[in-house]
Design a protein around this motif. Structure first.
Motif, PDB file in Angstrom:
ATOM      1  N   SER A 209       0.814  -1.215   0.000  1.00  0.00           N
ATOM      2  CA  SER A 209       0.000   0.000   0.000  1.00  0.00           C
ATOM      3  C   SER A 209       0.851   1.270   0.000  1.00  0.00           C
ATOM      4  O   SER A 209       0.345   2.360   0.254  1.00  0.00           O
ATOM      5  CB  SER A 209      -0.929   0.016   1.226  1.00  0.00           C
ATOM      6  N   LEU A 210       2.166   1.115  -0.272  1.00  0.00           N
ATOM      7  CA  LEU A 210       3.044   2.281  -0.237  1.00  0.00           C
ATOM      8  C   LEU A 210       2.647   3.346  -1.253  1.00  0.00           C
ATOM      9  O   LEU A 210       2.813   4.540  -1.025  1.00  0.00           O
ATOM     10  CB  LEU A 210       4.499   1.844  -0.498  1.00  0.00           C
ATOM     11  N   LEU A 211       2.132   2.918  -2.396  1.00  0.00           N
ATOM     12  CA  LEU A 211       1.765   3.867  -3.440  1.00  0.00           C
ATOM     13  C   LEU A 211       0.349   4.410  -3.277  1.00  0.00           C
ATOM     14  O   LEU A 211      -0.086   5.263  -4.048  1.00  0.00           O
ATOM     15  CB  LEU A 211       1.904   3.206  -4.821  1.00  0.00           C
ATOM     16  N   HIS A 219       4.792  11.023  -7.218  1.00  0.00           N
ATOM     17  CA  HIS A 219       5.088   9.708  -6.646  1.00  0.00           C
ATOM     18  C   HIS A 219       6.223   9.030  -7.402  1.00  0.00           C
ATOM     19  O   HIS A 219       7.110   8.416  -6.805  1.00  0.00           O
ATOM     20  CB  HIS A 219       3.834   8.827  -6.693  1.00  0.00           C
ATOM     21  N   LEU A 220       6.185   9.120  -8.720  1.00  0.00           N
ATOM     22  CA  LEU A 220       7.223   8.496  -9.533  1.00  0.00           C
ATOM     23  C   LEU A 220       8.587   9.112  -9.254  1.00  0.00           C
ATOM     24  O   LEU A 220       9.595   8.406  -9.118  1.00  0.00           O
ATOM     25  CB  LEU A 220       6.888   8.636 -11.020  1.00  0.00           C
ATOM     26  N   SER A 221       8.635  10.439  -9.136  1.00  0.00           N
ATOM     27  CA  SER A 221       9.891  11.123  -8.845  1.00  0.00           C
ATOM     28  C   SER A 221      10.436  10.721  -7.475  1.00  0.00           C
ATOM     29  O   SER A 221      11.640  10.489  -7.302  1.00  0.00           O
ATOM     30  CB  SER A 221       9.676  12.641  -8.895  1.00  0.00           C
ATOM     31  N   ALA A 222       9.540  10.620  -6.492  1.00  0.00           N
ATOM     32  CA  ALA A 222       9.960  10.218  -5.143  1.00  0.00           C
ATOM     33  C   ALA A 222      10.469   8.780  -5.135  1.00  0.00           C
ATOM     34  O   ALA A 222      11.452   8.464  -4.453  1.00  0.00           O
ATOM     35  CB  ALA A 222       8.788  10.364  -4.176  1.00  0.00           C
ATOM     36  N   LEU A 223       9.814   7.926  -5.901  1.00  0.00           N
ATOM     37  CA  LEU A 223      10.232   6.534  -5.981  1.00  0.00           C
ATOM     38  C   LEU A 223      11.607   6.413  -6.623  1.00  0.00           C
ATOM     39  O   LEU A 223      12.459   5.642  -6.167  1.00  0.00           O
ATOM     40  CB  LEU A 223       9.196   5.730  -6.779  1.00  0.00           C
ATOM     41  N   CYS A 224      11.847   7.205  -7.664  1.00  0.00           N
ATOM     42  CA  CYS A 224      13.127   7.149  -8.366  1.00  0.00           C
ATOM     43  C   CYS A 224      14.283   7.682  -7.516  1.00  0.00           C
ATOM     44  O   CYS A 224      15.434   7.289  -7.705  1.00  0.00           O
ATOM     45  CB  CYS A 224      13.062   7.940  -9.672  1.00  0.00           C
ATOM     46  N   SER A 225      13.984   8.575  -6.587  1.00  0.00           N
ATOM     47  CA  SER A 225      15.030   9.190  -5.771  1.00  0.00           C
ATOM     48  C   SER A 225      15.214   8.522  -4.408  1.00  0.00           C
ATOM     49  O   SER A 225      16.060   8.951  -3.626  1.00  0.00           O
ATOM     50  CB  SER A 225      14.717  10.680  -5.564  1.00  0.00           C
ATOM     51  N   SER A 243      16.420  13.598 -15.268  1.00  0.00           N
ATOM     52  CA  SER A 243      15.836  14.396 -16.339  1.00  0.00           C
ATOM     53  C   SER A 243      14.479  13.863 -16.788  1.00  0.00           C
ATOM     54  O   SER A 243      13.595  14.619 -17.172  1.00  0.00           O
ATOM     55  CB  SER A 243      16.794  14.444 -17.547  1.00  0.00           C
ATOM     56  N   ALA A 244      14.351  12.530 -16.722  1.00  0.00           N
ATOM     57  CA  ALA A 244      13.082  11.892 -17.112  1.00  0.00           C
ATOM     58  C   ALA A 244      12.829  10.709 -16.181  1.00  0.00           C
ATOM     59  O   ALA A 244      13.269   9.594 -16.459  1.00  0.00           O
ATOM     60  CB  ALA A 244      13.128  11.436 -18.571  1.00  0.00           C
ATOM     61  N   PRO A 245      12.174  10.952 -15.044  1.00  0.00           N
ATOM     62  CA  PRO A 245      11.977   9.883 -14.045  1.00  0.00           C
ATOM     63  C   PRO A 245      11.344   8.624 -14.640  1.00  0.00           C
ATOM     64  O   PRO A 245      10.386   8.709 -15.416  1.00  0.00           O
ATOM     65  CB  PRO A 245      11.042  10.531 -13.022  1.00  0.00           C
ATOM     66  N   TYR A 246      11.915   7.479 -14.250  1.00  0.00           N
ATOM     67  CA  TYR A 246      11.381   6.189 -14.688  1.00  0.00           C
ATOM     68  C   TYR A 246      11.846   5.120 -13.703  1.00  0.00           C
ATOM     69  O   TYR A 246      12.818   5.315 -12.967  1.00  0.00           O
ATOM     70  CB  TYR A 246      11.885   5.838 -16.092  1.00  0.00           C
ATOM     71  N   ILE A 247      11.167   4.011 -13.700  1.00  0.00           N
ATOM     72  CA  ILE A 247      11.585   2.851 -12.918  1.00  0.00           C
ATOM     73  C   ILE A 247      11.160   1.605 -13.679  1.00  0.00           C
ATOM     74  O   ILE A 247      10.027   1.525 -14.167  1.00  0.00           O
ATOM     75  CB  ILE A 247      10.986   2.856 -11.487  1.00  0.00           C
ATOM     76  N   ASP A 248      12.081   0.660 -13.824  1.00  0.00           N
ATOM     77  CA  ASP A 248      11.744  -0.536 -14.599  1.00  0.00           C
ATOM     78  C   ASP A 248      11.193  -1.633 -13.700  1.00  0.00           C
ATOM     79  O   ASP A 248      11.138  -1.497 -12.471  1.00  0.00           O
ATOM     80  CB  ASP A 248      12.940  -1.033 -15.420  1.00  0.00           C
ATOM     81  N   ARG A 249      10.817  -2.723 -14.313  1.00  0.00           N
ATOM     82  CA  ARG A 249      10.139  -3.817 -13.610  1.00  0.00           C
ATOM     83  C   ARG A 249      11.008  -4.416 -12.505  1.00  0.00           C
ATOM     84  O   ARG A 249      10.550  -4.619 -11.373  1.00  0.00           O
ATOM     85  CB  ARG A 249       9.764  -4.902 -14.636  1.00  0.00           C
ATOM     86  N   SER A 250      12.272  -4.697 -12.823  1.00  0.00           N
ATOM     87  CA  SER A 250      13.154  -5.343 -11.839  1.00  0.00           C
ATOM     88  C   SER A 250      13.445  -4.418 -10.666  1.00  0.00           C
ATOM     89  O   SER A 250      13.519  -4.860  -9.516  1.00  0.00           O
ATOM     90  CB  SER A 250      14.460  -5.783 -12.500  1.00  0.00           C
ATOM     91  N   GLU A 251      13.598  -3.117 -10.929  1.00  0.00           N
ATOM     92  CA  GLU A 251      13.842  -2.159  -9.851  1.00  0.00           C
ATOM     93  C   GLU A 251      12.636  -2.064  -8.923  1.00  0.00           C
ATOM     94  O   GLU A 251      12.788  -1.971  -7.696  1.00  0.00           O
ATOM     95  CB  GLU A 251      14.165  -0.781 -10.443  1.00  0.00           C
ATOM     96  N   PHE A 252      11.464  -2.080  -9.501  1.00  0.00           N
ATOM     97  CA  PHE A 252      10.249  -2.025  -8.685  1.00  0.00           C
ATOM     98  C   PHE A 252      10.133  -3.254  -7.788  1.00  0.00           C
ATOM     99  O   PHE A 252       9.778  -3.159  -6.608  1.00  0.00           O
ATOM    100  CB  PHE A 252       9.019  -1.917  -9.584  1.00  0.00           C
TER     101      PHE A 252
END
Length: 307
Positions: A209-211, A219-225, A243-252
């Motif tokens: 339930s973190l998200l 939320h995406l920016s906070a997750l990436c940082s 510059s362009a926040p993202y997170i891939d499947r394995s990182e998640f």
């Protein structure tokens, strides 16, 4: 090893101490279970050899009981872990929609844990009822004496103030000790694992339930940082994400596992170090270019080593 231990104990009682089959089996079970009523003992022959044999025999019996208890605890932990994993699988089988609550329900799963504890207590109660009723019948004891004896027996305290006196009662006690001890060990292990199971459920609920029920650019920016993600990324990946926040499947997935404390950051960082040695261009991904560079570097190192 267990069969050899049982065989040695039976042979001692039958052929050394001169006990009959029932008394030998009864003595063996009372010894290995550490109940120790005191009505049969190695010192009864008043011989130093018997006492030395008895000392080592009891020691190895305790070791075997410790191993058995360890196996029981591991089995219970494995079952608890299996239940948690099954809950995760059920959660991920549901198509995730941020507009709806996840399938996991902490209150419902906590209730199931309490029901497991109640079942464990019920099993202890059933074993005591069986012991009490049977000993009342076989020894003609009153209910309080039979209950007292049953409780002292399954807890392996064995004061020895109340003892079975006839072959039928001794034979029953031989089986009852093993049954009652098994039930009590299993139940107490389940009860002892209660805090751990509740903690696991809470961690699972928190991580799932973190998200929350919404997910936006913030939320995406906070997750990436967050520390968990930046610790496993290369410098190039961190710069790209800024510059362009993202997170891939394995990182998640790794982020979720870290939040659930299923894995430790130290373990991940060791793997990352190995990966970084292979990732020659620092892109954060392995491709044919990295492999060619790696093989070329190894070839150069071998040449230098020869010369």
């Amino acid at each position: 090893g267990l069969l050899l231990y049982w065989g040695a104990g039976y042979a001692y009682g039958k052929y050394r101490a001169g006990w009959d089959i029932v008394d030998s089996v009864y003595f063996l079970v009372v010894t290995i279970s550490t109940v120790g009523y005191g009505d049969f003992a190695f010192s009864s022959l008043d011989n130093d050899v018997d006492k030395l044999f008895g000392a080592f025999y009891v020691f190895f019996g305790v070791v075997l009981i410790g191993v058995a208890a360890g196996i029981i605890i591991q089995t219970l932990e494995a079952k608890a872990e299996e239940k948690i994993n099954r809950l995760r699988e059920q959660h991920h089988e549901v198509e995730f929609d941020f507009g709806h609550q996840p399938a996991f329900n902490l209150e419902q799963e906590t209730r199931r844990v309490f029901l497991d504890i109640l079942w464990s207590l019920a099993m202890i109660g059933i074993s005591l009822v069986i012991g009490t009723a049977t000993m009342m019948q076989l020894e003609n004891w009153c209910a309080s004496d039979a209950f007292y004896f049953s409780m002292i027996t399954i807890t392996t305290v064995g004061y020895g103030d109340i003892l079975p006196t006839n072959p039928k009662a001794k034979l029953f006690v031989s089986f009852y000790i093993l049954f009652g001890f098994g039930v009590l060990a299993n139940s107490l292990s389940a009860i002892g694992a209660f805090p751990s199971r509740i903690q696991q459920l809470r961690k699972l609920d928190k991580s799932l339930s973190l998200l929350g029920e919404s997910f936006d650019a913030k939320h995406l920016s906070a997750l990436c940082s967050c520390t968990e993600v930046t610790s496993i990324r290369s410098r190039a990946q961190i710069a790209k994400s800024q510059s362009a926040p993202y997170i891939d499947r394995s990182e998640f997935v790794l982020w979720q596992l870290l939040k659930q404390e299923k894995i430790q950051m130290n373990d991940i960082q060791r793997c990352v170090q190995v990966f970084d040695k292979l990732d020659y261009d620092g892109s954060g991904s392995l491709d044919q270019t990295d492999i060619d560079l790696y093989l070329s570097q190894r070839s150069d190192d071998n040449v230098h080593a020869i010369t």
